[in-house]
Write a protein that holds these residues in place. Structure first.
Motif, mmCIF file in Angstrom:
data_model
loop_
_atom_site.group_PDB
_atom_site.id
_atom_site.type_symbol
_atom_site.label_atom_id
_atom_site.label_comp_id
_atom_site.label_asym_id
_atom_site.label_seq_id
_atom_site.Cartn_x
_atom_site.Cartn_y
_atom_site.Cartn_z
ATOM 1 N N GLY A 131 6.547 2.837 -11.259
ATOM 2 C CA GLY A 131 5.234 2.303 -11.772
ATOM 3 C C GLY A 131 4.266 3.422 -11.937
ATOM 4 O O GLY A 131 4.404 4.323 -11.977
ATOM 5 N N GLY A 132 2.868 2.769 -11.958
ATOM 6 C CA GLY A 132 1.877 3.556 -11.799
ATOM 7 C C GLY A 132 1.364 4.333 -10.693
ATOM 8 O O GLY A 132 2.131 4.009 -9.769
ATOM 9 N N SER A 133 0.344 5.164 -10.399
ATOM 10 C CA SER A 133 0.054 5.730 -9.061
ATOM 11 C C SER A 133 -0.573 4.788 -8.171
ATOM 12 O O SER A 133 -0.543 5.095 -7.049
ATOM 13 N N GLU A 134 -1.311 3.855 -8.582
ATOM 14 C CA GLU A 134 -2.050 3.039 -8.007
ATOM 15 C C GLU A 134 -1.565 1.304 -8.378
ATOM 16 O O GLU A 134 -1.733 1.270 -9.566
ATOM 17 N N PRO A 135 -1.412 0.412 -7.282
ATOM 18 C CA PRO A 135 -1.406 0.637 -5.878
ATOM 19 C C PRO A 135 0.041 1.386 -5.680
ATOM 20 O O PRO A 135 0.970 1.489 -6.542
ATOM 21 N N ALA A 136 0.485 1.707 -4.469
ATOM 22 C CA ALA A 136 1.329 2.484 -4.154
ATOM 23 C C ALA A 136 2.809 1.639 -4.186
ATOM 24 O O ALA A 136 3.834 2.199 -4.685
ATOM 25 N N VAL A 137 2.628 0.312 -4.007
ATOM 26 C CA VAL A 137 3.768 -0.729 -4.206
ATOM 27 C C VAL A 137 2.945 -1.914 -4.694
ATOM 28 O O VAL A 137 2.136 -2.301 -4.069
ATOM 29 N N ARG A 138 3.693 -2.540 -5.693
ATOM 30 C CA ARG A 138 3.330 -3.951 -6.290
ATOM 31 C C ARG A 138 4.893 -4.513 -6.402
ATOM 32 O O ARG A 138 5.535 -4.245 -7.159
ATOM 33 N N ALA A 139 4.738 -5.457 -5.325
ATOM 34 C CA ALA A 139 6.041 -6.314 -5.369
ATOM 35 C C ALA A 139 5.644 -7.768 -5.788
ATOM 36 O O ALA A 139 4.532 -8.309 -5.672
ATOM 37 N N ALA A 140 6.485 -8.583 -6.601
ATOM 38 C CA ALA A 140 6.250 -9.877 -7.368
ATOM 39 C C ALA A 140 7.324 -10.695 -7.162
ATOM 40 O O ALA A 140 8.677 -10.338 -7.463
ATOM 41 N N THR A 141 7.254 -11.939 -7.042
ATOM 42 C CA THR A 141 7.986 -12.916 -7.464
ATOM 43 C C THR A 141 7.590 -13.762 -8.376
ATOM 44 O O THR A 141 6.391 -13.415 -8.897
ATOM 45 N N ALA A 142 8.294 -15.021 -8.813
ATOM 46 C CA ALA A 142 7.638 -15.409 -9.863
ATOM 47 C C ALA A 142 6.110 -16.125 -9.877
ATOM 48 O O ALA A 142 5.342 -16.121 -10.776
ATOM 49 N N SER A 143 5.732 -16.283 -8.558
ATOM 50 C CA SER A 143 4.486 -17.025 -8.484
ATOM 51 C C SER A 143 3.482 -15.964 -7.453
ATOM 52 O O SER A 143 2.149 -16.473 -7.552
ATOM 53 N N THR A 144 4.073 -15.114 -6.841
ATOM 54 C CA THR A 144 3.291 -14.308 -5.921
ATOM 55 C C THR A 144 3.528 -12.850 -6.089
ATOM 56 O O THR A 144 4.244 -12.487 -6.378
ATOM 57 N N GLU A 145 2.254 -12.077 -5.720
ATOM 58 C CA GLU A 145 2.277 -10.677 -5.998
ATOM 59 C C GLU A 145 1.915 -10.103 -4.655
ATOM 60 O O GLU A 145 0.933 -10.495 -4.070
ATOM 61 N N LEU A 146 2.551 -9.016 -4.143
ATOM 62 C CA LEU A 146 2.120 -8.313 -3.047
ATOM 63 C C LEU A 146 1.895 -6.809 -3.306
ATOM 64 O O LEU A 146 2.481 -6.054 -3.918
ATOM 65 N N THR A 147 0.450 -6.457 -2.907
ATOM 66 C CA THR A 147 0.227 -4.909 -3.536
ATOM 67 C C THR A 147 -0.028 -4.261 -1.928
ATOM 68 O O THR A 147 -0.671 -4.628 -0.977
ATOM 69 N N CYS A 148 0.453 -3.215 -1.999
ATOM 70 C CA CYS A 148 0.364 -2.279 -0.652
ATOM 71 C C CYS A 148 0.183 -0.982 -0.771
ATOM 72 O O CYS A 148 0.379 -0.443 -2.143
ATOM 73 N N ASP A 149 -0.638 -0.199 0.099
ATOM 74 C CA ASP A 149 -0.890 1.038 -0.136
ATOM 75 C C ASP A 149 0.283 2.039 0.624
ATOM 76 O O ASP A 149 -0.141 3.223 0.725
ATOM 77 N N GLY A 150 1.160 1.608 0.679
ATOM 78 C CA GLY A 150 2.603 2.212 1.147
ATOM 79 C C GLY A 150 3.715 1.138 1.183
ATOM 80 O O GLY A 150 3.588 0.147 0.596
ATOM 81 N N VAL A 151 4.846 1.514 1.832
ATOM 82 C CA VAL A 151 6.114 0.865 1.845
ATOM 83 C C VAL A 151 6.237 0.356 3.149
ATOM 84 O O VAL A 151 6.056 0.952 4.162
ATOM 85 N N ASP A 152 6.177 -1.219 3.109
ATOM 86 C CA ASP A 152 6.278 -1.830 4.273
ATOM 87 C C ASP A 152 7.482 -2.711 4.216
ATOM 88 O O ASP A 152 7.160 -3.865 3.381
ATOM 89 N N THR A 153 8.611 -2.426 4.688
ATOM 90 C CA THR A 153 9.610 -3.498 4.531
ATOM 91 C C THR A 153 9.505 -4.559 5.117
ATOM 92 O O THR A 153 10.128 -5.666 4.696
ATOM 93 N N ILE A 154 8.851 -4.796 6.158
ATOM 94 C CA ILE A 154 8.744 -5.988 6.856
ATOM 95 C C ILE A 154 8.141 -7.056 5.918
ATOM 96 O O ILE A 154 8.333 -8.157 5.819
ATOM 97 N N GLN A 155 6.951 -6.560 5.111
ATOM 98 C CA GLN A 155 6.184 -7.634 4.292
ATOM 99 C C GLN A 155 6.947 -7.748 3.013
ATOM 100 O O GLN A 155 6.768 -8.762 2.442
ATOM 101 N N LEU A 156 7.603 -6.906 2.515
ATOM 102 C CA LEU A 156 8.472 -6.853 1.432
ATOM 103 C C LEU A 156 9.495 -8.244 1.744
ATOM 104 O O LEU A 156 9.912 -8.825 0.942
#
Length: 189
Positions: free
Chosen positions: A143-168
């Protein structure tokens, strides 16, 4: 065999990689009295996602990765879509899924879609790739350079400043699996 062992190790330890340096949090890995590995990582997550994560052991450390959760804003009208050919797309992959295809995955297929910064350190990208291969209905694309990670389901978005597999994993766990309506493997619009 080596690749299978690496996947198994990742599944057991749920490595956390710092987005700024790509280093693995060594403090996050410990061992139980019997010598088996254990993960002792806690991190700030909204109560809706953190309640789904496994309880942290008494002696836990904070994740070096900061994440925030919130509602996902719908992308609007989707156009033509196709199902992606793979679960992980590297920064140099040319044939990436379209925005409409990613939206279809979120809304119609109950998938997790992850956009990551191609500027992440190679160790972080490798950890994300390995984690993605262990998941069901998950696609990761540059994706883009910011945020480092943007993960989504149909209803929820998680943005992180790095890779955190526990939160993913916690985000992926919020999906309720069931039967997805038959809709074919190609564009039906």
């Amino acid at each position: 065999m080596r690749h299978a062992l690496a996947r198994a190790a990742l599944a057991l330890t749920s490595l956390v990689c710092c987005g700024a340096c790509g280093a693995t949090s060594a403090a996050a890995l410990g061992s139980r009295p019997d010598g088996s590995p254990q993960v002792a990582v806690s991190s700030p997550v909204s109560s809706s996602v953190s309640s789904l994560a496994a309880p942290a052991p008494a002696a836990s450390v904070s994740s070096p990765v900061g994440c925030r959760t919130g509602p996902r804003a719908p992308a609007g009208e989707a156009g033509s879509w196709t199902h992606p050919a793979q679960s992980f797309y590297g920064p140099s992959d040319k044939d990436r899924p379209t925005r409409a295809s990613l939206e279809h995955l979120l809304v119609s297929d109950n998938a997790v879609v992850i956009e990551y910064s191609p500027r992440l350190p190679e160790a972080s990208i490798r950890a994300l790739r390995d984690w993605t291969y262990l998941q069901t209905a998950t696609v990761a694309v540059p994706g883009g350079s910011e945020p480092a990670v943007r993960a989504a389901t149909a209803s929820t978005e998680l943005t992180c400043d790095g890779v955190d597999t526990i939160q993913l994993s916690a985000l992926a766990g919020t999906r309720s699996f069931g039967r997805v309506a038959e809709h074919g493997d190609a564009d039906e619009r």
